[in-house]
Design a protein around this motif. Structure first.
Motif, PDB file in Angstrom:
ATOM      1  N   GLU A  36      35.067  37.747  44.641  1.00 13.65           N
ATOM      2  CA  GLU A  36      35.465  39.497  44.250  1.00 13.65           C
ATOM      3  C   GLU A  36      37.354  39.547  43.819  1.00 13.65           C
ATOM      4  O   GLU A  36      37.853  41.051  43.207  1.00 13.65           O
ATOM      5  N   HIS A  37      38.428  39.495  44.179  1.00 19.65           N
ATOM      6  CA  HIS A  37      39.673  40.162  43.851  1.00 19.65           C
ATOM      7  C   HIS A  37      40.401  38.255  43.163  1.00 19.65           C
ATOM      8  O   HIS A  37      41.127  38.352  43.234  1.00 19.65           O
ATOM      9  N   ARG A  38      39.940  37.412  42.688  1.00 21.42           N
ATOM     10  CA  ARG A  38      39.979  36.017  42.386  1.00 21.42           C
ATOM     11  C   ARG A  38      40.937  36.571  40.728  1.00 21.42           C
ATOM     12  O   ARG A  38      41.840  35.542  40.240  1.00 21.42           O
ATOM     13  N   THR A  39      40.481  37.887  40.067  1.00 22.63           N
ATOM     14  CA  THR A  39      41.075  38.054  38.492  1.00 22.63           C
ATOM     15  C   THR A  39      42.224  38.725  39.297  1.00 22.63           C
ATOM     16  O   THR A  39      42.706  39.650  40.187  1.00 22.63           O
ATOM     17  N   LYS A  40      43.991  38.836  38.293  1.00 19.08           N
ATOM     18  CA  LYS A  40      44.711  39.376  38.161  1.00 19.08           C
ATOM     19  C   LYS A  40      44.643  41.140  38.348  1.00 19.08           C
ATOM     20  O   LYS A  40      45.470  41.474  39.278  1.00 19.08           O
ATOM     21  N   ASP A  41      43.978  41.681  38.289  1.00 17.31           N
ATOM     22  CA  ASP A  41      43.873  43.052  38.094  1.00 17.31           C
ATOM     23  C   ASP A  41      43.335  43.254  39.470  1.00 17.31           C
ATOM     24  O   ASP A  41      43.502  43.866  38.908  1.00 17.31           O
ATOM     25  N   ALA A  42      42.472  42.647  39.376  1.00 16.90           N
ATOM     26  CA  ALA A  42      41.964  42.702  41.647  1.00 16.90           C
ATOM     27  C   ALA A  42      42.649  42.828  42.074  1.00 16.90           C
ATOM     28  O   ALA A  42      42.621  43.425  43.069  1.00 16.90           O
ATOM     29  N   HIS A  43      43.539  41.944  42.303  1.00  5.86           N
ATOM     30  CA  HIS A  43      44.318  41.687  43.440  1.00  5.86           C
ATOM     31  C   HIS A  43      46.329  42.422  43.082  1.00  5.86           C
ATOM     32  O   HIS A  43      46.590  41.875  43.939  1.00  5.86           O
ATOM     33  N   SER A  44      46.290  43.106  41.740  1.00  4.69           N
ATOM     34  CA  SER A  44      47.107  43.387  41.535  1.00  4.69           C
ATOM     35  C   SER A  44      48.274  42.006  41.590  1.00  4.69           C
ATOM     36  O   SER A  44      49.463  42.392  41.857  1.00  4.69           O
ATOM     37  N   CYS A  45      47.457  40.920  40.540  1.00  3.36           N
ATOM     38  CA  CYS A  45      49.393  40.435  41.012  1.00  3.36           C
ATOM     39  C   CYS A  45      50.208  40.451  40.699  1.00  3.36           C
ATOM     40  O   CYS A  45      50.660  41.581  39.789  1.00  3.36           O
ATOM     41  N   SER A  46      51.361  40.183  41.429  1.00  2.00           N
ATOM     42  CA  SER A  46      52.680  40.134  40.876  1.00  2.00           C
ATOM     43  C   SER A  46      52.908  39.663  40.104  1.00  2.00           C
ATOM     44  O   SER A  46      54.430  39.872  39.879  1.00  2.00           O
ATOM     45  N   LYS A  47      53.121  38.378  39.608  1.00  2.00           N
ATOM     46  CA  LYS A  47      53.649  37.299  38.997  1.00  2.00           C
ATOM     47  C   LYS A  47      52.198  37.161  37.179  1.00  2.00           C
ATOM     48  O   LYS A  47      52.196  35.636  37.312  1.00  2.00           O
ATOM     49  N   ASP A  48      52.252  38.231  37.218  1.00  2.00           N
ATOM     50  CA  ASP A  48      50.675  37.665  35.749  1.00  2.00           C
ATOM     51  C   ASP A  48      51.851  37.600  34.633  1.00  2.00           C
ATOM     52  O   ASP A  48      52.803  37.707  33.928  1.00  2.00           O
ATOM     53  N   MET A  49      51.005  36.212  34.257  1.00  2.00           N
ATOM     54  CA  MET A  49      52.044  35.703  32.980  1.00  2.00           C
ATOM     55  C   MET A  49      50.775  36.380  31.842  1.00  2.00           C
ATOM     56  O   MET A  49      49.577  35.952  32.220  1.00  2.00           O
ATOM     57  N   LEU A  50      51.633  36.248  30.751  1.00  2.00           N
ATOM     58  CA  LEU A  50      51.235  35.937  29.847  1.00  2.00           C
ATOM     59  C   LEU A  50      51.408  34.465  28.593  1.00  2.00           C
ATOM     60  O   LEU A  50      52.786  34.924  28.527  1.00  2.00           O
ATOM     61  N   THR A  51      50.839  34.203  28.029  1.00  2.00           N
ATOM     62  CA  THR A  51      51.062  32.606  27.567  1.00  2.00           C
ATOM     63  C   THR A  51      50.964  33.024  25.700  1.00  2.00           C
ATOM     64  O   THR A  51      50.453  33.336  25.539  1.00  2.00           O
ATOM     65  N   SER A  52      52.477  33.079  25.852  1.00  2.00           N
ATOM     66  CA  SER A  52      52.768  33.268  24.982  1.00  2.00           C
ATOM     67  C   SER A  52      53.908  33.008  24.419  1.00  2.00           C
ATOM     68  O   SER A  52      55.094  33.585  24.692  1.00  2.00           O
TER      69      SER A  52
END
Length: 268
Positions: A36-52
């Motif tokens: 239920e909380h595996r996505t970054k939005d679901a657990h408000s990930c503190s280190k959400d990375m954008l691979t660019s």
């Protein structure tokens, strides 16, 4: 029965802690979460990375709707032109998010349309005389057109038959398209109706861009604008439109109240 203490892991989300036998690891913060909380939005990930280009994204991850209970996000800010708060596409119109400023404007008023008309009259020093086709003639013509529209009209299939209002829509002149029969819910505002038409016809809609021309609906009888905050049901009661009427969708400046040169649309 032997216990298996090492089987599964507890979800690291603060308000969950559920034991999950198939836990998910986050490639951002490195913590373990349940399905239920595996996505970054679901657990408000503190280190959400954008691979660019190998760079870490530190900007805002969209704009959350200000309406209580709505978690929708948009990539750009969509402001209500009355209260200036940010909302999602579904709740951007004042009447769709129960706008406090709209309530203030309508205090001691029994009708939104009446309030708007009073404002226009008060702001104008010249009385504009309308040369409308008689309501009786327009109503008769609409009844005839309605029978044909119901055979080919397109619209939201979820709209109940009892709520459907049929309109023949003339697209903006620049698209050079034939008028289209469509149906809408009588509970919809004209603003929502315009959005629906633009989406269904694939027409560019810049109503949220402050400097752009706006898409507005006009009566084919005399070219008067149908105000975006009015509901279809109210316009029907006041006989400003009828079930089976024709309307014109056009790009105009924000304060345009009369559409000139109706002959361009070859209204029949």
């Amino acid at each position: 029965m032997a216990e298996l203490p090492d089987l599964g892991k507890h979800c690291n989300f603060e308000h969950c802690k559920q034991l999950d036998f198939l836990p998910f690891g986050c490639d951002g913060c490195g913590n373990t979460f349940c399905s239920e909380h595996r996505t970054k939005d679901a657990h408000s990930c503190s280190k959400d990375m954008l691979t660019s280009a190998g760079c870490e994204y530190t900007g805002a991850r969209g704009y959350t709707c200000s309406l209580t209970g709505c978690s929708n996000r948009e990539l750009t800010e969509i402001f209500c032109d009355k209260c200036q708060q940010v909302f999602c596409l579904s709740h951007r119109h004042a009447q769709d998010h129960d706008c406090s400023k709209l309530k203030e404007e309508l205090v001691n008023t029994g009708s939104k349309t009446a309030e708007h008309v009073n404002q226009i009259i008060a702001s104008k020093s010249v009385v504009v005389k309308k040369s409308r086709v008689s309501a009786k003639s327009s109503k008769t013509a609409a009844k005839v057109a309605l029978m044909k529209m119901k055979m080919h009209a397109k619209g939201d299939s979820g709209c109940p038959e009892t709520e459907r209002v049929y309109l023949r829509v003339y697209p903006p002149s620049q698209y050079n398209k034939e008028p289209q029969p469509m149906f809408f819910s009588k509970t919809w505002s004209i603003g929502r109706t315009v959005d629906s038409i633009a989406s269904r016809l694939g027409i560019q809609n810049n109503n949220n861009v402050q400097t752009a021309k706006k898409l507005r609906l006009f009566s084919t009888d005399d070219g008067t604008v149908l105000q975006t905050d009015c509901h279809i049901e109210m316009l029907l009661k006041q006989e400003l439109i009828f079930n089976g009427s024709s309307v014109i969708l056009e790009y105009v400046h924000n304060n345009t109240e009369i559409l000139d040169h109706l002959s361009v649309y070859k209204i029949s």
